[in-house]
Scaffold this active site. Structure first.
Site, short mmCIF file in Angstrom:
data_model
loop_
_atom_site.label_atom_id
_atom_site.label_comp_id
_atom_site.label_asym_id
_atom_site.label_seq_id
_atom_site.Cartn_x
_atom_site.Cartn_y
_atom_site.Cartn_z
N HIS A 226 0.87 -1.19 0.00
CA HIS A 226 0.00 0.00 0.00
C HIS A 226 0.90 1.24 0.00
O HIS A 226 1.59 1.50 -0.98
CB HIS A 226 -0.94 -0.10 1.21
CG HIS A 226 -2.09 0.87 1.22
ND1 HIS A 226 -2.38 1.72 0.20
CD2 HIS A 226 -3.06 1.10 2.16
CE1 HIS A 226 -3.45 2.43 0.50
NE2 HIS A 226 -3.88 2.07 1.69
N HIS A 265 -1.42 -1.60 -11.07
CA HIS A 265 -2.42 -1.11 -10.12
C HIS A 265 -3.65 -2.00 -10.17
O HIS A 265 -4.02 -2.46 -11.25
CB HIS A 265 -2.81 0.34 -10.47
CG HIS A 265 -3.45 1.05 -9.34
ND1 HIS A 265 -4.79 0.96 -9.10
CD2 HIS A 265 -2.93 1.85 -8.38
CE1 HIS A 265 -5.07 1.68 -8.02
NE2 HIS A 265 -3.95 2.23 -7.56
N ASP A 318 3.22 5.89 -7.13
CA ASP A 318 4.42 5.73 -6.32
C ASP A 318 5.72 5.80 -7.10
O ASP A 318 6.79 5.91 -6.52
CB ASP A 318 4.37 4.38 -5.58
CG ASP A 318 3.23 4.35 -4.58
OD1 ASP A 318 3.09 5.34 -3.85
OD2 ASP A 318 2.49 3.36 -4.56
C1 LIG Z 1 -0.37 -3.24 -7.58
C2 LIG Z 1 -0.35 -4.72 -7.90
C3 LIG Z 1 -0.41 -5.52 -6.58
C4 LIG Z 1 -1.54 -5.08 -8.81
O1 LIG Z 1 -1.50 -6.42 -9.03
P1 LIG Z 1 -2.54 -7.18 -9.99
O2 LIG Z 1 -3.87 -6.53 -9.94
O3 LIG Z 1 -2.43 -8.61 -9.63
O4 LIG Z 1 -1.88 -6.93 -11.43
P2 LIG Z 1 -2.42 -7.43 -12.85
O5 LIG Z 1 -3.39 -8.55 -12.66
O6 LIG Z 1 -2.87 -6.24 -13.59
O7 LIG Z 1 -1.09 -7.98 -13.53
C5 LIG Z 1 -1.07 -8.42 -14.87
C6 LIG Z 1 0.25 -9.08 -15.14
O8 LIG Z 1 1.33 -8.13 -15.00
C7 LIG Z 1 2.25 -8.57 -14.01
N1 LIG Z 1 2.61 -7.41 -13.19
C8 LIG Z 1 1.77 -6.59 -12.52
N2 LIG Z 1 2.45 -5.64 -11.86
C9 LIG Z 1 3.75 -5.88 -12.14
C10 LIG Z 1 4.94 -5.26 -11.73
N3 LIG Z 1 4.92 -4.18 -10.93
N4 LIG Z 1 6.11 -5.75 -12.16
C11 LIG Z 1 6.15 -6.83 -12.97
N5 LIG Z 1 5.04 -7.48 -13.40
C12 LIG Z 1 3.86 -7.01 -12.98
C13 LIG Z 1 1.47 -9.57 -13.17
O9 LIG Z 1 2.34 -10.48 -12.54
C14 LIG Z 1 0.61 -10.23 -14.21
O10 LIG Z 1 1.41 -11.13 -14.94
P3 LIG Z 1 0.80 -12.51 -15.53
O11 LIG Z 1 -0.18 -12.06 -16.57
O12 LIG Z 1 2.00 -13.20 -16.08
O13 LIG Z 1 0.18 -13.21 -14.37
C15 LIG Z 1 0.95 -5.09 -8.66
O14 LIG Z 1 0.94 -4.42 -9.90
C16 LIG Z 1 2.21 -4.78 -7.88
O15 LIG Z 1 2.59 -5.55 -7.00
N6 LIG Z 1 2.90 -3.64 -8.20
C17 LIG Z 1 4.11 -3.27 -7.54
C18 LIG Z 1 3.85 -2.64 -6.19
C19 LIG Z 1 3.32 -1.23 -6.30
O16 LIG Z 1 3.83 -0.41 -7.02
N7 LIG Z 1 2.27 -0.98 -5.49
C20 LIG Z 1 1.64 0.31 -5.41
C21 LIG Z 1 0.29 0.32 -6.03
S1 LIG Z 1 -0.35 1.97 -6.04
#
Ligand SMILES: CC(C)(COP(=O)(O)OP(=O)(O)OC[C@H]1O[C@@H](n2cnc3c(N)ncnc32)[C@H](O)[C@@H]1OP(=O)(O)O)[C@@H](O)C(=O)NCCC(=O)NCCS
Length: 382
Positions: A226, A265, A318
């Site tokens: 978060h 996101h 972020d």
């Molecule tokens: C925010 C977050 C938890 C969302 O996750 P989510 O809803 O599961 O993401 P999605 O379903 O849209 O992901 C689609 C694909 O992209 C990948 N992906 C998503 N965010 C990614 C990232 N930051 N880096 C690398 N790969 C990523 C996922 O693993 C998924 O891959 P797959 O199709 O092989 O399974 C995730 O993007 C994340 O952990 N980001 C990094 C942390 C961050 O910046 N958090 C702040 C949010 S404001």
């Protein structure tokens, strides 16, 4: 019935569950739009200021001149925390993470407010205003103590964001620094039913007081999934080190299935509108110093969008916010508390809105354990 046994669907993380209605803020993840009470956050970031946005979130309309003056005067009058809060922050000292200190300080605020046990909505609103007014001075003091410097008291001549900058950094901001600080706080003021907002609502729904609700929210914001992501995003950009190194290092991280911090996101599947605005300021503020950091980030963004843009992965709020705070002179560990200073108005407004039409949160869990009844064996026979 407490334990559901007929295998209904479990909504892990409550994903997709609509748990309340609100008219405070709206996030359109497909269009990449965020609005507060119907106003596009981009317009507010360009034309408004944090005090006005805070009033808008709290009371549902833009203030008249008279309402604005009254609100600003009230925030300024209440801006200085009691001496015991400063004492507590000094006592906790520099060894504790600023988010833990903030959580403790906000909890402690209740001890000097006679309304702390009241369930009355007007009292809850009074506590909310007190929190909005004092949070910049509290986070400012935490930043000072954390970086081994003296605490600075509020300057009541300064606006909300400028005063926060002053109490944190120790110099009065120039107009551009002030605008950037103000914009960052506006962009963090509210964002749908995120985890910390939801946790505040759960607490207020028990008829607990506003200090308890905000203490809960701060605890929830602390986690790296978060509020903590901005700290980690900056550290990642710093560790990649240069635009030239980005391709190879990203490739290695992806091969190890590491998440690239500051990307992706739950709601936005296009470019986060907040990141778009912050990117422009990051570009501006790194012109003199930290240019390599911005250019590295830009290269990371380019590579990530090429690779994962088609999956809806773009920079989130972020990715560029940490770089901006770093260039303004904030320590990395204070990034999440800055998020809290912005978000306090959203937490407070949504808690009051929920309390006005309250229903205790009490979801169920699917029981997957032993049903028994098992035979109880005395400890010496096991
Ligand atoms: C925010 C977050 C938890 C969302 O996750 P989510 O809803 O599961 O993401 P999605 O379903 O849209 O992901 C689609 C694909 O992209 C990948 N992906 C998503 N965010 C990614 C990232 N930051 N880096 C690398 N790969 C990523 C996922 O693993 C998924 O891959 P797959 O199709 O092989 O399974 C995730 O993007 C994340 O952990 N980001 C990094 C942390 C961050 O910046 N958090 C702040 C949010 S404001």
């Amino acid at each position: 019935m407490e334990n559901v046994t007929d295998k209904p669907e479990v909504h892990r993380g409550l994903e997709g569950v609509i748990a309340a209605s609100t008219n405070i803020g709206y996030v359109d993840g497909q269009a990449g739009m965020l609005s507060y009470r119907g106003f596009d956050v981009k317009t507010l970031a360009e034309q408004s200021n944090y005090e006005e946005v805070s009033f808008l979130l709290m009371y549902g309309h833009l203030p008249t001149e008279e309402e604005y003056k009254k609100y600003v005067t009230k925030l300024r009058e209440l801006s200085e925390p009691d001496a015991n809060i400063y004492e507590l922050i000094r006592k906790i000292g520099a060894k504790t993470h600023p988010m833990s200190t903030l959580r403790t300080a906000v909890s402690y605020m209740a001890s000097s407010d006679s309304r702390e046990n009241s369930e009355n909505l007007q009292d809850q609103e009074g506590m909310a205003i007190n929190l909005i007014a004092k949070l910049p001075a509290i986070v400012g003091a935490i930043h000072r103590v954390y970086s081994g410097r003296d605490i600075i008291l509020p300057d009541r001549e300064l606006g909300y964001a400028a005063n926060f900058f002053y109490m944190s950094i120790g110099t009065r901001p120039d107009p551009m620094e002030s605008k950037i600080m103000d914009t960052a706080l506006i962009l963090h003021a509210d964002h749908g039913m995120n985890a910390s907002t939801f946790s505040a609502l759960v607490t207020i729904s028990t008829l607990a007081d506003m200090y308890s609700a905000i203490t809960t929210a701060i605890g929830t914001l602390k986690g790296s999934l978060h509020g903590g992501a901005n700290e980690r995003a900056l550290r990642m950009i710093q560790s990649i080190g240069s635009p030239e190194a980005a391709e190879e290092k990203l490739k290695n991280m992806m091969e190890k299935k590491e998440k690239i911090m500051g990307f992706g996101h739950r709601v936005y599947k296009v470019y986060d509108p907040r990141a778009k605005i912050l990117k422009q300021y990051a570009d501006y503020i790194t012109q003199k110093n930290d240019r390599n950091l911005y250019l590295t980030a830009n290269r990371i963004e380019e590579l990530m969008i090429n690779k994962l843009g088609s999956k809806g992965i773009f920079p989130n709020v972020d990715f560029y916010s940490g770089m901006i705070y770093n260039a303004l002179g904030f320590k990395t560990e204070i990034f999440t508390p800055i998020f809290a200073v912005g978000r306090i108005s959203g937490w407070a407004a949504r808690s009051l809105e929920y309390a006005g039409d309250n229903k205790l949160f009490r979801p169920k869990a699917l029981y997957t354990g032993e049903k028994g009844p098992l035979k109880y064996v005395p400890i010496h026979e096991r």
